[in-house]
Design an enzyme around this catalytic site. Structure first.
Site, PDB file in Angstrom:
ATOM      1  N   ASP A   1     -57.797  46.921  -7.564  1.00  0.00           N
ATOM      2  CA  ASP A   1     -58.987  46.178  -7.144  1.00  0.00           C
ATOM      3  C   ASP A   1     -58.953  44.844  -7.896  1.00  0.00           C
ATOM      4  O   ASP A   1     -58.196  44.689  -8.871  1.00  0.00           O
ATOM      5  CB  ASP A   1     -60.241  47.002  -7.515  1.00  0.00           C
ATOM      6  CG  ASP A   1     -61.548  46.404  -6.991  1.00  0.00           C
ATOM      7  OD1 ASP A   1     -61.509  45.423  -6.232  1.00  0.00           O
ATOM      8  OD2 ASP A   1     -62.623  46.930  -7.362  1.00  0.00           O
TER       9      ASP A   1
ATOM     10  N   CYS B   1     -59.344  48.368  -1.996  1.00  0.00           N
ATOM     11  CA  CYS B   1     -60.619  48.353  -1.270  1.00  0.00           C
ATOM     12  C   CYS B   1     -60.820  47.066  -0.491  1.00  0.00           C
ATOM     13  O   CYS B   1     -61.568  47.044   0.488  1.00  0.00           O
ATOM     14  CB  CYS B   1     -61.771  48.567  -2.251  1.00  0.00           C
ATOM     15  SG  CYS B   1     -61.771  47.360  -3.590  1.00  0.00           S
TER      16      CYS B   1
ATOM     17  N   ARG C   1     -63.320  52.496   6.679  1.00  0.00           N
ATOM     18  CA  ARG C   1     -64.691  52.294   6.172  1.00  0.00           C
ATOM     19  C   ARG C   1     -65.697  52.567   7.293  1.00  0.00           C
ATOM     20  O   ARG C   1     -66.751  53.157   7.079  1.00  0.00           O
ATOM     21  CB  ARG C   1     -64.890  50.852   5.672  1.00  0.00           C
ATOM     22  CG  ARG C   1     -64.053  50.430   4.484  1.00  0.00           C
ATOM     23  CD  ARG C   1     -64.380  51.207   3.238  1.00  0.00           C
ATOM     24  NE  ARG C   1     -65.805  51.233   2.931  1.00  0.00           N
ATOM     25  CZ  ARG C   1     -66.537  50.202   2.475  1.00  0.00           C
ATOM     26  NH1 ARG C   1     -65.951  49.046   2.202  1.00  0.00           N
ATOM     27  NH2 ARG C   1     -67.839  50.323   2.246  1.00  0.00           N
TER      28      ARG C   1
HETATM   29  N1  NVA Z   1     -65.049  45.927  -7.719  1.00  0.00           N
HETATM   30  C1  NVA Z   1     -65.324  45.043  -6.597  1.00  0.00           C
HETATM   31  C2  NVA Z   1     -65.330  45.828  -5.332  1.00  0.00           C
HETATM   32  C3  NVA Z   1     -65.572  45.011  -4.092  1.00  0.00           C
HETATM   33  C4  NVA Z   1     -65.568  45.854  -2.847  1.00  0.00           C
HETATM   34  C5  NVA Z   1     -66.655  44.348  -6.809  1.00  0.00           C
HETATM   35  O1  NVA Z   1     -67.623  45.006  -7.211  1.00  0.00           O
HETATM   36  O2  NVA Z   1     -66.737  43.141  -6.600  1.00  0.00           O
HETATM   37  N1   CP Z   2     -64.462  47.011   0.192  1.00  0.00           N
HETATM   38  C1   CP Z   2     -65.658  46.436   0.392  1.00  0.00           C
HETATM   39  O1   CP Z   2     -66.705  46.959   0.040  1.00  0.00           O
HETATM   40  O2   CP Z   2     -65.603  45.238   1.018  1.00  0.00           O
HETATM   41  P1   CP Z   2     -66.830  44.220   1.226  1.00  0.00           P
HETATM   42  O3   CP Z   2     -67.208  43.701  -0.134  1.00  0.00           O
HETATM   43  O4   CP Z   2     -66.286  43.156   2.135  1.00  0.00           O
HETATM   44  O5   CP Z   2     -67.972  44.974   1.832  1.00  0.00           O
END
Ligand code: NVA
Ligand code: CP
Length: 331
Positions: free
Chosen positions: A231, A272, A316
């Site tokens: 991530d 993700c 998703r």
């Molecule tokens: N760890 C990231 C996930 C985004 C889907 C965030 O919180 O920005």
């Molecule tokens: N993976 C995810 O939650 O993507 P978004 O931030 O685009 O919703």
């Protein structure tokens, strides 16, 4: 006992039994197959949902909207700029109002206590679309993707999360892996190790399901992985930490060499999204000018044959649809 999730909140996977999680994964697979076959199921006809976003989103918002439209539900989107939420009206009052209009609430924001409060005050099912410490709809899509890509039963699989092992995505993966008996490794620096209570919880559940839960800095931990996951290094709201994170996490960038340490030709790459895998975003480019390479993965892995990141993004939608159908649907 048959699984019945009608009326339930979806705030964290800690609240769900292994059988309930498997039920959601099976329902998502069924809904995906039906959508592919052009079969309309109309399982949310007559329902209205509201999507509350205090952080930005592409996938989560689109997944909720498309899933709701597919099943015949009405959708309202609210963010903090265009509504009274939080500024002129408390979240408790907002929740009470929304509970009178809608059948379900999605919430994305900072504090897990807010999503819990919404659930308590609205009296209708609330679905967590990401907080600082959890992202449960993401983990469902991830394990659906892993299951589609392995011939092994899930409880014989191993997933390795690389990088910031104490972020929201790492935590939800820890929860789902320990519930389903999937071995979990957090590969990252000690300074970004998960909270003690999270590790203790997962090890306790893992002792019942057979899941090993390990952390460390050694590359050898990746051996035998069925999925390498990463991530971004600074989550939403943590952008000021970029210089520190680049220093801490550059050794954990997922490169071709790191991938080879799995010694498993069938290992898949997961993320993700959104991802910094090149410099084609304003954030990656501006940070590069300041001397920071924020890529958590290189293009050869992200775009390579083992990558399943776009299947994961599609899933998703199918998994979020399953969560809504199971909790408020006409089934
Ligand atoms: N760890 C990231 C996930 C985004 C889907 C965030 O919180 O920005
Ligand atoms: N993976 C995810 O939650 O993507 P978004 O931030 O685009 O919703």
């Amino acid at each position: 006992m048959p699984v019945n999730l009608k009326g339930r909140n979806f705030l964290t996977l800690k609240d769900f039994s292994p059988a309930e999680i498997r039920y959601l994964l099976d329902l998502a697979a069924d809904l995906k197959a039906k959508k592919r076959a052009g079969i309309r199921t109309n399982l949310l006809v007559g329902k209205n949902i509201v999507l509350l976003f205090e952080k930005t989103s592409t996938r989560t918002r689109c997944a909720f909207e498309v899933a709701a439209y597919d099943e015949g539900a009405g959708v309202t989107f609210l963010d903090s700029k265009s509504s009274q939420m939080g500024k002129k009206e408390s979240m408790a009052d907002t929740a009470k109002v929304l509970g009178r209009f809608f059948d379900g609430i999605e919430y994305r924001g900072y504090d897990q206590a807010v999503v819990e409060g919404l659930a308590k005050d609205s009296g209708i099912p609330v679905w967590n679309g990401l907080t600082d410490v959890d992202h449960p709809t993401q983990a469902l899509a991830d394990i659906m993707t892993l299951r589609e890509n392995t011939a092994k039963p899930l409880n014989k699989c191993k997933l390795v999360f690389c990088g910031d092992t104490r972020n929201n995505v790492a935590y939800c993966l820890m929860y789902i892996c320990c519930k389903l008996g999937i071995d979990y490794v957090g590969w990252g620096p000690k300074e970004l190790a998960p909270a003690k209570e999270v590790v203790e919880y997962c090890r306790k559940v893992g002792a019942e399901t057979g899941a090993k839960v390990e952390f460390g800095e050694e590359l050898a931990l990746l051996k035998g992985a069925d999925a390498l996951y990463t991530d971004i290094w600074a989550s939403m709201g943590e952008e000021d930490k970029i210089p520190e994170r680049v220093k801490q996490l550059t050794p954990y960038r997922v490169t071709k060499e790191v991938f080879e340490a799995t010694e498993n030709p069938d290992c898949i790459f997961m993320h993700c999204l959104p991802s910094f895998h090149d410099f084609n975003t304003t954030m990656a480019a501006s940070q590069k000018e300041l001397g920071y390479d924020i890529r958590e993965v290189t293009d050869d892995v992200f775009l390579g044959p083992q990558s399943r990141v776009f299947d994961e993004a599609e899933n998703r939608m199918h998994t979020i649809k399953a969560v809504m159908v199971a909790t408020i649907g006409n089934i």
